[in-house]
Scaffold this motif. Sequence first.
Motif, PDB file in Angstrom:
ATOM      1  N   GLU A  80     -84.021  -5.976  72.963  1.00  0.00           N
ATOM      2  CA  GLU A  80     -84.495  -7.110  72.166  1.00  0.00           C
ATOM      3  C   GLU A  80     -83.981  -7.016  70.732  1.00  0.00           C
ATOM      4  N   ARG A  81     -83.972  -5.797  70.187  1.00  0.00           N
ATOM      5  CA  ARG A  81     -83.449  -5.653  68.826  1.00  0.00           C
ATOM      6  C   ARG A  81     -81.988  -6.073  68.767  1.00  0.00           C
ATOM      7  N   LEU A  82     -81.213  -5.613  69.748  1.00  0.00           N
ATOM      8  CA  LEU A  82     -79.786  -5.937  69.759  1.00  0.00           C
ATOM      9  C   LEU A  82     -79.569  -7.441  69.915  1.00  0.00           C
ATOM     10  N   ARG A  83     -80.352  -8.044  70.783  1.00  0.00           N
ATOM     11  CA  ARG A  83     -80.210  -9.486  70.990  1.00  0.00           C
ATOM     12  C   ARG A  83     -80.556 -10.242  69.711  1.00  0.00           C
ATOM     13  N   LEU A  84     -81.643  -9.834  69.067  1.00  0.00           N
ATOM     14  CA  LEU A  84     -82.054 -10.539  67.846  1.00  0.00           C
ATOM     15  C   LEU A  84     -81.014 -10.373  66.735  1.00  0.00           C
ATOM     16  N   GLU A  85     -80.421  -9.172  66.667  1.00  0.00           N
ATOM     17  CA  GLU A  85     -79.363  -8.970  65.665  1.00  0.00           C
ATOM     18  C   GLU A  85     -78.212  -9.939  65.905  1.00  0.00           C
ATOM     19  N   ALA A  86     -77.953 -10.196  67.176  1.00  0.00           N
ATOM     20  CA  ALA A  86     -76.852 -11.102  67.520  1.00  0.00           C
ATOM     21  C   ALA A  86     -77.248 -12.564  67.341  1.00  0.00           C
ATOM     22  N   LEU A  87     -78.510 -12.786  66.970  1.00  0.00           N
ATOM     23  CA  LEU A  87     -78.960 -14.164  66.714  1.00  0.00           C
ATOM     24  C   LEU A  87     -79.199 -14.417  65.218  1.00  0.00           C
ATOM     25  N   GLU A  88     -79.075 -13.345  64.421  1.00  0.00           N
ATOM     26  CA  GLU A  88     -79.343 -13.481  62.986  1.00  0.00           C
ATOM     27  C   GLU A  88     -78.417 -14.509  62.340  1.00  0.00           C
ATOM     28  N   PHE A 102     -79.046  -8.131  80.930  1.00  0.00           N
ATOM     29  CA  PHE A 102     -77.710  -8.528  80.438  1.00  0.00           C
ATOM     30  C   PHE A 102     -76.931  -9.363  81.443  1.00  0.00           C
ATOM     31  N   VAL A 103     -77.599  -9.810  82.484  1.00  0.00           N
ATOM     32  CA  VAL A 103     -76.892 -10.620  83.480  1.00  0.00           C
ATOM     33  C   VAL A 103     -76.627 -12.011  82.899  1.00  0.00           C
ATOM     34  N   PRO A 104     -75.351 -12.418  82.916  1.00  0.00           N
ATOM     35  CA  PRO A 104     -75.027 -13.741  82.354  1.00  0.00           C
ATOM     36  C   PRO A 104     -75.351 -14.871  83.333  1.00  0.00           C
ATOM     37  N   THR A 105     -75.496 -16.050  82.789  1.00  0.00           N
ATOM     38  CA  THR A 105     -75.611 -17.241  83.628  1.00  0.00           C
ATOM     39  C   THR A 105     -74.386 -18.108  83.377  1.00  0.00           C
ATOM     40  N   ALA A 128     -70.114 -21.348  71.263  1.00  0.00           N
ATOM     41  CA  ALA A 128     -70.747 -22.204  70.252  1.00  0.00           C
ATOM     42  C   ALA A 128     -71.353 -21.371  69.116  1.00  0.00           C
ATOM     43  N   GLY A 129     -71.308 -20.060  69.260  1.00  0.00           N
ATOM     44  CA  GLY A 129     -71.858 -19.198  68.217  1.00  0.00           C
ATOM     45  C   GLY A 129     -73.377 -19.166  68.172  1.00  0.00           C
ATOM     46  N   VAL A 130     -73.999 -19.611  69.242  1.00  0.00           N
ATOM     47  CA  VAL A 130     -75.472 -19.526  69.301  1.00  0.00           C
ATOM     48  C   VAL A 130     -75.869 -18.061  69.245  1.00  0.00           C
ATOM     49  N   ARG A 131     -75.135 -17.225  69.991  1.00  0.00           N
ATOM     50  CA  ARG A 131     -75.283 -15.767  69.918  1.00  0.00           C
ATOM     51  C   ARG A 131     -73.932 -15.215  69.523  1.00  0.00           C
ATOM     52  N   THR A 132     -73.931 -14.261  68.581  1.00  0.00           N
ATOM     53  CA  THR A 132     -72.638 -13.829  68.051  1.00  0.00           C
ATOM     54  C   THR A 132     -72.033 -12.663  68.836  1.00  0.00           C
ATOM     55  N   ARG A 133     -72.769 -12.134  69.782  1.00  0.00           N
ATOM     56  CA  ARG A 133     -72.179 -11.110  70.656  1.00  0.00           C
ATOM     57  C   ARG A 133     -72.432 -11.504  72.102  1.00  0.00           C
ATOM     58  N   SER A 134     -71.494 -11.140  72.959  1.00  0.00           N
ATOM     59  CA  SER A 134     -71.640 -11.482  74.371  1.00  0.00           C
ATOM     60  C   SER A 134     -72.616 -10.516  75.034  1.00  0.00           C
ATOM     61  N   LEU A 135     -73.110 -10.902  76.179  1.00  0.00           N
ATOM     62  CA  LEU A 135     -74.024 -10.028  76.931  1.00  0.00           C
ATOM     63  C   LEU A 135     -73.330  -8.732  77.328  1.00  0.00           C
ATOM     64  N   ALA A 136     -72.028  -8.820  77.625  1.00  0.00           N
ATOM     65  CA  ALA A 136     -71.283  -7.607  77.995  1.00  0.00           C
ATOM     66  C   ALA A 136     -71.270  -6.626  76.829  1.00  0.00           C
ATOM     67  N   LEU A 151     -73.489  -6.582  74.331  1.00  0.00           N
ATOM     68  CA  LEU A 151     -74.871  -6.115  74.111  1.00  0.00           C
ATOM     69  C   LEU A 151     -75.237  -5.013  75.101  1.00  0.00           C
ATOM     70  N   ARG A 152     -74.746  -5.176  76.312  1.00  0.00           N
ATOM     71  CA  ARG A 152     -75.014  -4.171  77.350  1.00  0.00           C
ATOM     72  C   ARG A 152     -74.411  -2.822  76.949  1.00  0.00           C
ATOM     73  N   GLU A 153     -73.179  -2.875  76.439  1.00  0.00           N
ATOM     74  CA  GLU A 153     -72.526  -1.635  75.986  1.00  0.00           C
ATOM     75  C   GLU A 153     -73.309  -0.989  74.845  1.00  0.00           C
ATOM     76  N   ASP A 154     -73.700  -1.813  73.875  1.00  0.00           N
ATOM     77  CA  ASP A 154     -74.461  -1.301  72.726  1.00  0.00           C
ATOM     78  C   ASP A 154     -75.763  -0.648  73.191  1.00  0.00           C
ATOM     79  N   TRP A 155     -76.374  -1.323  74.125  1.00  0.00           N
ATOM     80  CA  TRP A 155     -77.673  -0.849  74.641  1.00  0.00           C
ATOM     81  C   TRP A 155     -77.499   0.494  75.355  1.00  0.00           C
ATOM     82  N   LEU A 156     -76.492   0.582  76.209  1.00  0.00           N
ATOM     83  CA  LEU A 156     -76.241   1.844  76.930  1.00  0.00           C
ATOM     84  C   LEU A 156     -75.934   2.970  75.941  1.00  0.00           C
TER      85      LEU A 156
END
Lengths: 315, 260
Positions: B105-113, B170-173, B182-190, B192-197
């Motif tokens: 969640e932290r990583l995702r939120l950072e990518a939404l800042e 981290f599963v994409p749709t 569109a820059g809604v999220r500035t990092r891809s799920l792939a 974020l998954r790497e960062d998380w691991l």
Amino acid sequence: MNIEAVKERAGPREFSPADDLPREYREAATRMIQFHANSEVMGGYLDKEFTRMAPSLDRKLACTAKCQDEIGHAQLLYRAAESLGVKTREQMLDELQAGEGKFLNCFHYPVDSWYEAPMIDFFVDGGAMRRQATLKNTSWEPYAHAMDKVCFEEGFHVKHGEDILRELMRSSKANQERTQAAFDEWWPRILQFFGPTNDESHHDDFAQQVGLKTVSNDELRNSFLNMYVPKAEKYGLEIPEYPRIFERDDGTMAVREEDLDWDEFWTIAKNDYPGSEVQIGSRRDRQEAVAWVRESMDDWEASAGDDGRTPAGAD
Amino acid sequence: MEPAEAELFRLADDELVLAERYTEWQIFAPTPESDLALANIAQDEFGHARLWYDLLEDEFGYDEADLVWERDPDDFVHSTLVELETPEGDWADTVVRGYLYDVAERLRLEALEDSSYAAIADRVAKVQGEEEYHREHAQSWLDRLTASDESRERVQAAVDRLFPHALTLFVPTEHEHDIVEAGVRTRSLAELREDWLDEVVPALESLDVEVPEPGAVVRPEPLGRDGSHTDDWFALHEEFTATYHELGFDEPAELRGENA
């Protein structure tokens, strides 16, 4: 201080841990506060059920916050009881788990529908408010101090319960009827919440003499009836014919106590009612299931925890 | 569906369902202190869910009934990690679940800042501030529970069970490309998954907890993100919506600014 001196000095917030109090006082106060703390925990069990049922996000938040407040109140009250030096919190929680701890009659009945939410959150809590407001003047200062915070928060709880009642009674006919049915079932229990009239309650005399209690059961029930009968009627609830409510010559309200089931009340008071076993048992099972966590915390405190880096967030 | 809308559903549904599971501990937690802490966290998560659902209401014309109460359970897109039933008394499950989720969640939120969608970016700081406490809470419990053998085994069992489900975070749709484009999220799920691991694997290993090899993990059949879910979700959904349907009120009550 001997017991006569206690009776003489008794007054609001008169005694604190700085006073040398006789065992009789400390035991009576412990019994009363422990009962109160246990009731917060067991009341939380009912509100927990309502959290899952809540029919809107905001209601869900209000229910979970209320449940949390109750655990917070229990924590404060166990601390106020501990300060009497008779029992530790752990002892009191163990007693509750073992079925030896006593708590309010209304929390021995399991709930299974949202129609019961206002019965607990409005009427039972409203009754509790009547009692708690008077306990701000109890003679054990830590107890009175806890009541300041508890009463403040309970004010929100009662409003929350009243709003649930208002919403139900303004909705479909079917919902109104089911709310009335829940009220018919709960009303006698709520009247018994205050206990029997004074002469039957042997702890009361002493508790009043030493200033732990400042108002009698009868006065509390009168004050509750004066306030809540009109509120129930305002939302369209009918007061059941039995138990009969009447106005005494002095204008105060009373209930014909022979209309209430005192056998059930005293069975509950001994934790022997079928619902007592359900409620106490569900707590016991869950507490046993997490006993391993408490053990591991003890281990932690005995080793890594004493290097001064006990993590604050883990509380 | 708009990219921002798709991202908001992921955010809101995760928080709602996680909170619903957390509330199961209320009154049942190991101590009054842990009860209060978890109740705080549950309320924060409900609050975040409400905040993201509010945005879906304001920006995309939904109402609360559409979003929560009358939506088909197959249309919820939370990760299966948050929906799983907690085995009775398994505090380690909740600690591990919270930890794995909170880092993601932290990583995702950072990518939404710096989201191109201003209404999302505006709300991130408030959520992030509260999530920090959740991570501290999970981390300190992990430290405690891994300090003795018996409770570390419970943590290990929870990691073994939950890790494959955590990967579904981290599963994409089909919206993933557009969300990033569109820059809604500035990092891809792939990413974020790497960062998380990179964060959770060494952290858990440093506590003597083994982490399954991500590439070798057999992914659970339901992925959550595509609307497929475990049976636990359908049971939970039925349970928490039953009263809503029984009552048949005109609309879910809003208490903003009162006691909520």
